[in-house]
Design a protein around this motif. Structure first.
Motif, PDB file in Angstrom:
ATOM      1  N   ALA A 200       0.842  -1.196   0.000  1.00 25.24           N
ATOM      2  CA  ALA A 200       0.000   0.000   0.000  1.00 25.24           C
ATOM      3  C   ALA A 200       0.877   1.246   0.000  1.00 25.24           C
ATOM      4  O   ALA A 200       2.075   1.175   0.324  1.00 25.24           O
ATOM      5  N   PRO A 201       0.312   2.409  -0.340  1.00 24.68           N
ATOM      6  CA  PRO A 201       1.096   3.646  -0.346  1.00 24.68           C
ATOM      7  C   PRO A 201       1.740   3.963   0.997  1.00 24.68           C
ATOM      8  O   PRO A 201       2.784   4.624   1.039  1.00 24.68           O
ATOM      9  N   ASN A 202       1.148   3.490   2.107  1.00 21.47           N
ATOM     10  CA  ASN A 202       1.729   3.750   3.429  1.00 21.47           C
ATOM     11  C   ASN A 202       2.782   2.720   3.818  1.00 21.47           C
ATOM     12  O   ASN A 202       3.269   2.714   4.948  1.00 21.47           O
ATOM     13  N   GLY A 203       3.119   1.811   2.886  1.00 25.51           N
ATOM     14  CA  GLY A 203       4.132   0.811   3.158  1.00 25.51           C
ATOM     15  C   GLY A 203       3.594  -0.487   3.720  1.00 25.51           C
ATOM     16  O   GLY A 203       4.358  -1.450   3.909  1.00 25.51           O
ATOM     17  N   GLN A 204       2.307  -0.553   3.975  1.00 28.20           N
ATOM     18  CA  GLN A 204       1.709  -1.764   4.526  1.00 28.20           C
ATOM     19  C   GLN A 204       1.756  -2.898   3.517  1.00 28.20           C
ATOM     20  O   GLN A 204       1.411  -2.731   2.350  1.00 28.20           O
ATOM     21  N   SER A 205       2.193  -4.073   3.972  1.00 32.78           N
ATOM     22  CA  SER A 205       2.250  -5.244   3.112  1.00 32.78           C
ATOM     23  C   SER A 205       0.922  -6.003   3.199  1.00 32.78           C
ATOM     24  O   SER A 205       0.400  -6.240   4.290  1.00 32.78           O
ATOM     25  N   VAL A 206       0.384  -6.373   2.040  1.00 29.56           N
ATOM     26  CA  VAL A 206      -0.917  -7.040   1.981  1.00 29.56           C
ATOM     27  C   VAL A 206      -0.790  -8.309   1.149  1.00 29.56           C
ATOM     28  O   VAL A 206      -0.256  -8.277   0.033  1.00 29.56           O
ATOM     29  N   THR A 207      -1.254  -9.420   1.698  1.00 25.98           N
ATOM     30  CA  THR A 207      -1.241 -10.687   0.967  1.00 25.98           C
ATOM     31  C   THR A 207      -2.496 -10.810   0.120  1.00 25.98           C
ATOM     32  O   THR A 207      -3.612 -10.633   0.616  1.00 25.98           O
ATOM     33  N   VAL A 208      -2.309 -11.116  -1.148  1.00 27.12           N
ATOM     34  CA  VAL A 208      -3.436 -11.273  -2.067  1.00 27.12           C
ATOM     35  C   VAL A 208      -3.305 -12.619  -2.770  1.00 27.12           C
ATOM     36  O   VAL A 208      -2.224 -13.217  -2.805  1.00 27.12           O
ATOM     37  N   GLU A 209      -4.418 -13.068  -3.323  1.00 24.23           N
ATOM     38  CA  GLU A 209      -4.448 -14.362  -4.001  1.00 24.23           C
ATOM     39  C   GLU A 209      -5.164 -14.218  -5.336  1.00 24.23           C
ATOM     40  O   GLU A 209      -6.211 -13.575  -5.412  1.00 24.23           O
ATOM     41  N   VAL A 210      -4.606 -14.818  -6.361  1.00 22.13           N
ATOM     42  CA  VAL A 210      -5.216 -14.738  -7.691  1.00 22.13           C
ATOM     43  C   VAL A 210      -6.557 -15.476  -7.674  1.00 22.13           C
ATOM     44  O   VAL A 210      -6.613 -16.658  -7.336  1.00 22.13           O
ATOM     45  N   ARG A 211      -7.608 -14.757  -8.010  1.00 27.99           N
ATOM     46  CA  ARG A 211      -8.916 -15.397  -8.118  1.00 27.99           C
ATOM     47  C   ARG A 211      -9.195 -15.803  -9.567  1.00 27.99           C
ATOM     48  O   ARG A 211      -9.651 -16.905  -9.827  1.00 27.99           O
ATOM     49  N   THR A 212      -8.918 -14.901 -10.477  1.00 27.88           N
ATOM     50  CA  THR A 212      -9.161 -15.227 -11.886  1.00 27.88           C
ATOM     51  C   THR A 212      -8.365 -14.295 -12.785  1.00 27.88           C
ATOM     52  O   THR A 212      -8.051 -13.159 -12.417  1.00 27.88           O
ATOM     53  N   VAL A 213      -8.028 -14.811 -13.952  1.00 27.94           N
ATOM     54  CA  VAL A 213      -7.424 -14.010 -15.022  1.00 27.94           C
ATOM     55  C   VAL A 213      -8.448 -13.972 -16.146  1.00 27.94           C
ATOM     56  O   VAL A 213      -8.759 -15.008 -16.750  1.00 27.94           O
TER      57      VAL A 213
END
Length: 282
Positions: free
Chosen positions: A228-241
């Motif tokens: 994120a812009p504030n430096g926060q790390s966020v875990t995401v997962e691919v749902r669909t392409v």
């Protein structure tokens, strides 16, 4: 002394080699990934519209309120419809009474018809009265059929009015945050007029436009890291392409599910996501 100096030089050379190796490994890893900027989107959002035309009787939420599915957000004044409902129900009873009267008259006329029919071979038989009784029976049957149809029509009208009265409560269809409130007490709303805008922030996703080469390496379930812009790390997962490529930008739209429930993200916020250029662990 010379031996000690030699060992020191050897140690420094080894440290320098390890340092260079780590830098090279980081550079190689950087070359195997590509950073793209995505935007946080809500999977559920939209306007809450008025289902009927009525005056707003009460509003129980304001912008920024968090609501649960089933929460009453507003009430509409349906006193006129309640009066119409009582009238429609009364009409049903009146028509049913008329049908009962016609049925009783038909039963009496049928008795007369059968009595005359038994006298057909006697001198007391009145042919004219017999024909009149048959015609009257037919008329009464037709009248009963009409009254029955009017009963069904009145019941349908009552049911429609009842639906309108039940729609007087404007209920949240899902959990979310009230983004905008566009009505107030006393306002007259027409059918379809937007009253609120609701956004579900409990199921956020990140939408990115991934270059074709990077999109080819993405598979549903693959976990990635966003910043994120504030430096926060966020875990995401691919749902669909999505299987559609933009011919101008040579990119494909990818939807990433946010796995960090505690991440302080906002709809529309940007997120820098590192994409692998080949392979990856799911």
């Amino acid at each position: 002394m010379r031996v000690a100096s030699f060992e020191m030089v050897r140690f420094l050379v080894l440290v320098a080699a390890l340092f260079v190796s780590s830098i090279q490994a980081a550079a190689d890893e950087k070359l195997r990934t590509q950073s793209v900027i995505g935007r946080v989107v809500a999977t559920q959002s939209g306007g809450i519209a008025s289902p009927i035309a009525a005056v707003v009787a009460d509003v129980s939420v304001i912008a920024g309120d968090e609501v649960k599915a089933g929460t009453v957000m507003a009430r509409l004044n349906v006193d006129d419809r309640k009066a119409d409902l009582r009238s429609a129900l009364a009409q049903v009873k009146v028509t049913e009474a008329r049908r009962s009267v016609a049925q009783a008259a038909l039963d009496a006329e049928q008795a007369t018809y059968e009595r005359l029919n038994r006298l057909r071979d006697s001198a007391a038989f009145n042919a004219s009265r017999f024909e009149d009784s048959a015609k009257e029976s037919l008329r009464l049957r037709a009248q009963i059929a009409v009254e029955q149809a009017m009963i069904e029509q009145a019941k349908a009208a009552a049911a429609r009015i009842l639906v309108d009265t039940e729609r007087a409560r404007i209920i949240a269809p899902y959990d979310g945050i009230v983004m905008t409130r566009e009505i107030d007490r006393g306002d007259f709303v027409t059918v379809g007029r937007r009253m609120f805008r609701l956004v579900n922030i409990s199921q956020l996703e990140v939408e990115i436009d991934a270059p074709s080469a990077a999109a080819a390496a993405l598979r549903p379930g693959l976990r990635l890291t966003g910043t994120a812009p504030n430096g926060q790390s966020v875990t995401v997962e691919v749902r669909t392409v999505l299987p559609i490529e933009n011919a101008l930008t040579r990119t494909r739209t990818v939807r990433l599910r946010v796995l960090d429930s505690g991440a302080a993200l906002a709809v529309g916020q940007s997120l820098d996501v590192e994409l692998p250029l080949s392979g990856g662990n799911g």
